[in-house]
Design a protein around this motif. Structure first.
Motif, short mmCIF file in Angstrom:
data_model
loop_
_atom_site.label_atom_id
_atom_site.label_comp_id
_atom_site.label_asym_id
_atom_site.label_seq_id
_atom_site.Cartn_x
_atom_site.Cartn_y
_atom_site.Cartn_z
N SER A 120 50.35 -27.27 -48.67
CA SER A 120 51.01 -28.59 -48.72
C SER A 120 50.34 -29.52 -49.74
O SER A 120 50.97 -30.44 -50.25
CB SER A 120 51.01 -29.23 -47.34
N CYS A 121 49.06 -29.26 -50.04
CA CYS A 121 48.34 -30.04 -51.05
C CYS A 121 48.56 -29.47 -52.45
O CYS A 121 48.63 -30.22 -53.43
CB CYS A 121 46.84 -30.06 -50.75
N LEU A 122 48.66 -28.15 -52.56
CA LEU A 122 48.76 -27.51 -53.87
C LEU A 122 50.14 -27.65 -54.50
O LEU A 122 50.27 -27.79 -55.72
CB LEU A 122 48.41 -26.02 -53.76
N ILE A 123 51.19 -27.63 -53.68
CA ILE A 123 52.56 -27.68 -54.22
C ILE A 123 52.80 -28.96 -55.03
O ILE A 123 53.31 -28.89 -56.16
CB ILE A 123 53.60 -27.52 -53.10
N PRO A 124 52.43 -30.16 -54.53
CA PRO A 124 52.63 -31.37 -55.35
C PRO A 124 51.85 -31.33 -56.67
O PRO A 124 52.33 -31.83 -57.69
CB PRO A 124 52.11 -32.50 -54.45
N ILE A 125 50.67 -30.73 -56.65
CA ILE A 125 49.87 -30.64 -57.89
C ILE A 125 50.59 -29.78 -58.91
O ILE A 125 50.68 -30.12 -60.10
CB ILE A 125 48.48 -30.07 -57.58
N LEU A 126 51.15 -28.65 -58.48
CA LEU A 126 51.87 -27.77 -59.39
C LEU A 126 53.14 -28.43 -59.93
O LEU A 126 53.52 -28.23 -61.09
CB LEU A 126 52.23 -26.45 -58.68
N HIS A 127 53.80 -29.22 -59.09
CA HIS A 127 55.04 -29.89 -59.52
C HIS A 127 54.76 -31.06 -60.47
O HIS A 127 55.61 -31.43 -61.27
CB HIS A 127 55.82 -30.39 -58.31
N GLN A 128 53.57 -31.66 -60.37
CA GLN A 128 53.24 -32.81 -61.22
C GLN A 128 52.20 -32.40 -62.26
O GLN A 128 51.30 -33.17 -62.59
CB GLN A 128 52.68 -33.95 -60.36
N SER A 129 52.32 -31.21 -62.79
CA SER A 129 51.28 -30.65 -63.67
C SER A 129 51.03 -31.48 -64.92
O SER A 129 49.91 -31.51 -65.44
CB SER A 129 51.66 -29.22 -64.08
N GLU A 130 52.04 -32.18 -65.41
CA GLU A 130 51.86 -32.95 -66.65
C GLU A 130 50.94 -34.15 -66.45
O GLU A 130 50.32 -34.62 -67.39
CB GLU A 130 53.22 -33.42 -67.19
N GLY A 131 50.84 -34.65 -65.23
CA GLY A 131 50.00 -35.81 -64.98
C GLY A 131 48.65 -35.47 -64.39
O GLY A 131 47.89 -36.35 -63.99
N VAL A 132 48.32 -34.15 -64.32
CA VAL A 132 47.07 -33.71 -63.72
C VAL A 132 46.29 -32.88 -64.74
O VAL A 132 46.88 -32.23 -65.60
CB VAL A 132 47.35 -32.85 -62.46
N GLU A 133 44.96 -32.94 -64.66
CA GLU A 133 44.13 -32.15 -65.57
C GLU A 133 44.51 -30.68 -65.52
O GLU A 133 44.78 -30.12 -64.46
CB GLU A 133 42.65 -32.29 -65.19
N LYS A 134 44.53 -30.04 -66.70
CA LYS A 134 44.95 -28.64 -66.80
C LYS A 134 44.13 -27.73 -65.89
O LYS A 134 44.66 -26.83 -65.23
CB LYS A 134 44.84 -28.15 -68.24
N SER A 135 42.81 -27.95 -65.84
CA SER A 135 41.96 -27.09 -65.02
C SER A 135 42.31 -27.21 -63.54
O SER A 135 42.21 -26.23 -62.79
CB SER A 135 40.49 -27.43 -65.25
N MET A 136 42.73 -28.41 -63.10
CA MET A 136 43.11 -28.60 -61.70
C MET A 136 44.39 -27.82 -61.39
O MET A 136 44.50 -27.17 -60.34
CB MET A 136 43.33 -30.10 -61.43
N VAL A 137 45.35 -27.87 -62.30
CA VAL A 137 46.60 -27.13 -62.11
C VAL A 137 46.33 -25.63 -62.12
O VAL A 137 46.85 -24.87 -61.30
CB VAL A 137 47.61 -27.50 -63.23
N GLU A 138 45.47 -25.19 -63.05
CA GLU A 138 45.13 -23.77 -63.16
C GLU A 138 44.45 -23.28 -61.89
O GLU A 138 44.79 -22.22 -61.35
CB GLU A 138 44.22 -23.58 -64.37
N ASN A 139 43.48 -24.05 -61.38
CA ASN A 139 42.80 -23.66 -60.14
C ASN A 139 43.76 -23.66 -58.95
O ASN A 139 43.64 -22.83 -58.05
CB ASN A 139 41.62 -24.60 -59.86
N SER A 140 44.69 -24.60 -58.94
CA SER A 140 45.68 -24.63 -57.85
C SER A 140 46.53 -23.37 -57.87
O SER A 140 46.81 -22.78 -56.81
CB SER A 140 46.57 -25.87 -57.99
N ALA A 141 46.95 -22.95 -59.06
CA ALA A 141 47.77 -21.74 -59.18
C ALA A 141 46.99 -20.50 -58.75
O ALA A 141 47.52 -19.61 -58.07
CB ALA A 141 48.26 -21.59 -60.62
N ILE A 142 45.72 -20.43 -59.14
CA ILE A 142 44.88 -19.28 -58.78
C ILE A 142 44.63 -19.24 -57.28
O ILE A 142 44.74 -18.19 -56.63
CB ILE A 142 43.56 -19.32 -59.56
N THR A 143 44.30 -20.40 -56.70
CA THR A 143 44.04 -20.46 -55.26
C THR A 143 45.29 -20.11 -54.47
O THR A 143 45.22 -19.39 -53.46
CB THR A 143 43.52 -21.85 -54.87
N LEU A 144 46.45 -20.60 -54.90
CA LEU A 144 47.70 -20.25 -54.24
C LEU A 144 47.92 -18.74 -54.28
O LEU A 144 48.33 -18.12 -53.29
CB LEU A 144 48.87 -20.97 -54.92
N GLY A 145 47.63 -18.11 -55.42
CA GLY A 145 47.77 -16.67 -55.54
C GLY A 145 46.84 -15.91 -54.62
O GLY A 145 47.20 -14.90 -54.00
#
Length: 866
Positions: A727-752
């Protein structure tokens, strides 16, 4: 007692409490030992926990006339700092009392008290806004019209501070009943140009001059009145009042004042050039003045005969560093007129020259370089100041005028190298710095034989200066070497042994300030050469001297942080075998530091957390270096419990480092963490739920990564947290343009990783995030973490074929982002996913899908369709 326009509220200080605080402030101002001073400050810290502590400070500052001014100023400083931290938490009644006392203090006879009150008023406005103090501007206007020089000066001082900290406030339409405060105050301040008091003339003129460039309407409509006042002051007898005036008039005036015999006047005028560029006025207006301006700036960059630094510069390495040698350098502010030094004028002139070189580039060289060359070639001891200023000027314009200077690089280097052996200390130190400013071009030229010889000469010369007997030159040489190292990187490898020997040789002799600089040079070298350092011969040169220095410091010595940062760079570059014999001691001492600092934090909540963060960062580096080899040390320590405390710490920097170490430990020794894993996970998930994530993004980033590492290593413990994490990772992935790239990347890896270990729990959420998840994975660099994420992606495609089919284009783009999948198991899984997709669609639909794909994506996935 004289009548005031303010009224005391119901709060009144109690005599006992007031006397106790005054006594503590008096004692804190006496030369007691560090232990006693710490006890005194601890007592003050305890008093600060009372809700009305700031009221007492305000009373002492503004009304305790029988208390020494220095003590009242200390009370004011504590008040200012306290309000900056907690103003909006103070009860409204106390806020009002404090504001009334500050206004009263503006009329104090002592200038320092007025100034402290003005600064604190400005800080209150920063915290609470003008709408939280609607009577302020009315009161200041009343003070300006009061006829009382003290109130006049106090009001001007407060306005000046407000204009510095919140300049937009005075020029806002809605700040004062629909009027712009600046327009009202300017009309009042013009009248003080004619004041019989020099101090009021100075304060009013300084305030008005701040707005020459922005030109608010109140100044524009009254510009003739302003200029008349300035021309009236043309023959002003007081040096502090002689300053500024229509653009060409102002420029001409500035050029003249920049040469003023009074250094304070010259410094004020020099600051004009930076403000000129900040206002983005067309540069062409200054072109005709360039020859005169550059000559004036160069002249002001030379040390005068009576500068204190000339004597200080001759101190050799045997003289201990003084406290002021260790303090960071701060630019001189307007309120420090009486303490500004020639060195400030020198720096301000150099800064202005830097701006000119960046705006006009090589155009300034036509008239400027002949003067530089003449000064450099001058002989005789009496010419050394002009020579040193010329060397400094070359370094200042190195970047801005690079197109014009680059063709002369060999001549410039040839003229600077001999100066590194000059008899005058300041010429040697400045030459080091100037050479460093050309490092980029020196390294850039080193690809050919002649250029490499030049690079080699510069490197050798700087290494020799590291062992100079003078402290100033030592520091300058180390700083210059660090810049050269950063540019040269792997080009340093052939001379790595020699460089290390030169850096280690003076380490035992260097004092505090230069120790910090040389450790930075060592760290920069390690980062620059990387794995080239991973050889026993280099380790034997590098580690023992550093370890010896490390053992000489107590665990509360700030210099320990310098060495810790240095060791952190080293362990990241070295292999575990080379460093292993030093590991146990370093590990144990870091544990001791963290324990001691956590005990200290209980008694001193605002204690410095740098010791903890540096120790955690070093342990992370050590863990990364040794992998599972660190387990024997970890198992014998109480690191787990200490780390849990760090993950709860109120300081974001500590939490950031703590979660970084948590992820490293999860990777190499998860069994050690197992008893406290639920607590660690709870705290890590908490970092992802902070409303304003951007303020603690680095903490969240490390926490997210640590969750992923724990998911892989202890999957049975992660299940209760999966839904909350997603529930925390999905908003980060959807708002990727406004979040640091490394945060989005880590969110995608952790989700996987979660999808791989808990597919049943993650699968229901895939419809919400499959597409942004795949987009993020398609930009993630290849590696083990990406492999883990793709294992989860493959699991989700199997579990949710319908959702996967609707996102087929995104899945293909993610797969196509791989340069090569090294894991045979994952490669097989990806091939199976593509085969299953092909089976889901009819031949016609599949052919249509493939024909619509981007040609590059189509080419990259072809190998998985076999």
């Amino acid at each position: 007692m004289r009548r005031t326009i303010t009224r005391l509220g119901p709060w009144q200080p109690h005599a006992e409490g007031l006397n106790q605080i005054i006594l503590l402030l008096l004692l804190d101002n006496l030369p007691f030992s560090t232990v006693i001073r710490t006890q005194i400050r601890m007592q003050l810290l305890l008093f600060s926990l009372f809700g009305d502590f700031n009221n007492y400070l305000a009373f002492i500052l503004s009304r305790a006339k029988d208390v020494p001014v220095e003590i009242r100023k200390v009370a004011g400083l504590l008040l200012k700092n306290g309000l900056m931290a907690v103003y909006n938490l103070i009860e409204p009644e106390h806020q009002q009392y404090i504001k009334l006392q500050l206004l009263y203090g503006l009329g104090e006879a002592n200038q320092h008290i007025r100034s402290t009150c003005g600064t604190t008023i400005s800080n209150v406005i920063q915290q609470g806004g003008i709408f939280g103090w609607p009577e302020l501007f009315h009161t200041l206007l009343h003070f300006l019209n009061s006829g009382d020089p003290n109130r006049n000066g106090g009001a001007m001082d407060a306005l000046s501070k407000i204009s510095e900290n919140t300049p937009e406030l005075l020029d806002s339409d809605d700040a004062w009943s629909g009027q712009r405060p600046i327009n009202i105050f300017l009309l009042e301040l013009f009248e003080f140009f004619h004041s019989p008091h020099a101090n009021l003339r100075k304060l009013s003129l300084r305030f008005v001059n701040k707005y020459i460039i922005s030109m608010p309407s109140g100044l524009y409509t009254s510009k003739n009145k302003y200029l008349d006042g300035l021309f009236l002051l043309a023959n002003e007898p007081d040096a502090a009042v002689r300053k500024l005036p229509r653009l060409k008039d102002v420029i001409e005036c500035m050029l003249q004042l920049n040469k003023d015999n009074n250094d304070v006047v010259a410094l004020e005028a020099c600051g004009f050039w930076s403000k000129y560029w900040d206002a983005q006025i067309p540069s062409e207006n200054l072109r005709e003045y360039l020859p005169r301006l550059t000559l004036i700036l160069l002249s002001n960059m030379a040390y005068p005969n009576d500068d204190d630094l000339l004597a200080d510069a001759e101190e050799d390495e045997s003289i201990p560093d003084r406290y002021q040698d260790l303090k960071p350098q701060h630019p001189c502010s307007d309120e420090d007129d009486d303490t500004c030094t020639i060195c400030n004028l020198r720096k301000c002139s150099a800064s202005a020259l830097d701006v000119l070189s960046n705006v006009f580039g090589a155009k300034i060289l036509l008239t400027f370089m002949p003067i530089i060359e003449a000064n450099l070639s001058a002989t005789g001891d009496e010419a050394w100041r002009d020579k040193e200023a010329a060397v400094l000027a070359l370094g200042v314009i190195a970047r801005g005028c690079n197109n014009g200077l680059y063709p002369r690089l060999s001549e410039i280097v040839a003229s600077l190298i001999p100066l590194l052996d000059h008899k005058f200390t300041l010429i040697r130190s400045t030459s080091c710095w100037t050479l460093s400013q050309f490092s980029k071009y020196i390294v850039q030229d080193s690809g050919n034989k002649k250029g490499y010889e030049q690079f080699d000469i510069v490197l050798t010369a700087l290494l020799q200066r590291i062992s100079d007997a003078n402290k100033l030159v030592q520091g300058a040489a180390c700083s210059a070497l660090a810049i050269l190292e950063e540019e040269a990187a792997e080009k340093l490898a052939p001379r790595l042994k020699e460089i290390l020997q030169h850096l280690m040789h003076p380490l035992g002799e260097y004092q505090k300030r230069n120790l910090r600089i040389i450790c930075d040079a060592i760290g920069t070298l390690v980062d620059a050469v990387g794995e080239e350092l991973d050889q026993p011969v280099y380790v034997e040169i590098l580690i023992p001297p550093l370890l010896q220095k490390w053992q000489n410091f107590s665990i509360f010595d700030k210099d320990l942080l310098t060495l810790l940062e240095c060791f952190t760079s080293i362990v990241q570059a070295l292999g575990s075998i080379e460093f292993s014999e030093f590991t146990e001691h370093l590990f144990s001492r870091c544990i001791t530091i963290i324990e001691a600092q956590q005990r200290l934090a209980k008694a001193h909540p605002f204690s410095d957390k740098d010791f903890i963060t540096c120790s955690l960062d070093f342990l992370s580096g050590l863990t990364g270096c040794f992998d599972s080899g660190i387990e024997s040390l970890v198992l014998q320590s109480n690191l787990r419990d200490m780390l849990l405390k760090c993950c709860r710490d109120g300081a974001p920097d500590v939490r950031q480092s703590a979660f970084g170490l948590l992820g490293d430990l999860a990777r190499v020794c998860p069994i050690y963490l197992h008893p406290r894993v639920p607590e660690f996970l709870y705290l890590a998930v908490k970092q992802l739920k902070i409303p304003k994530l951007e303020k603690t993004i680095s903490v969240a980033n490390n926490a997210c990564w640590a969750i992923g590492e724990l998911a892989v290593q202890v999957p049975q413990e992660i299940s209760p947290f999966v839904t909350t994490v997603i529930s925390c990772l999905i908003p980060i992935l959807h708002q990727s343009e406004g979040v640091e790239k490394s945060m989005v990347e880590n969110s995608a890896i952790t989700l996987g990783r979660l999808a791989f270990v808990c597919p049943d729990l993650v699968s229901p959420h895939m419809e919400k995030c499959m597409q942004p998840w795949c987009i993020s994975l398609s930009t993630t660099r290849d590696g083990i973490e990406k492999e883990d994420a793709f294992k989860g992606l493959c699991a989700m495609v199997k579990a949710n074929p319908s959702v996967a089919q609707s996102s087929l284009v995104y899945v293909c783009k993610a797969i196509a982002s791989w340069k090569k999948i090294w894991s045979t198991e994952l490669n097989t899984e990806v091939c199976k996913v593509m085969h299953d997709y092909q089976q889901m669609l009819t031949n016609e639909a599949w052919d249509k899908f493939m024909s619509d794909l981007d040609p590059l994506v189509k080419a990259n996935i072809a190998k998985y369709l076999v």
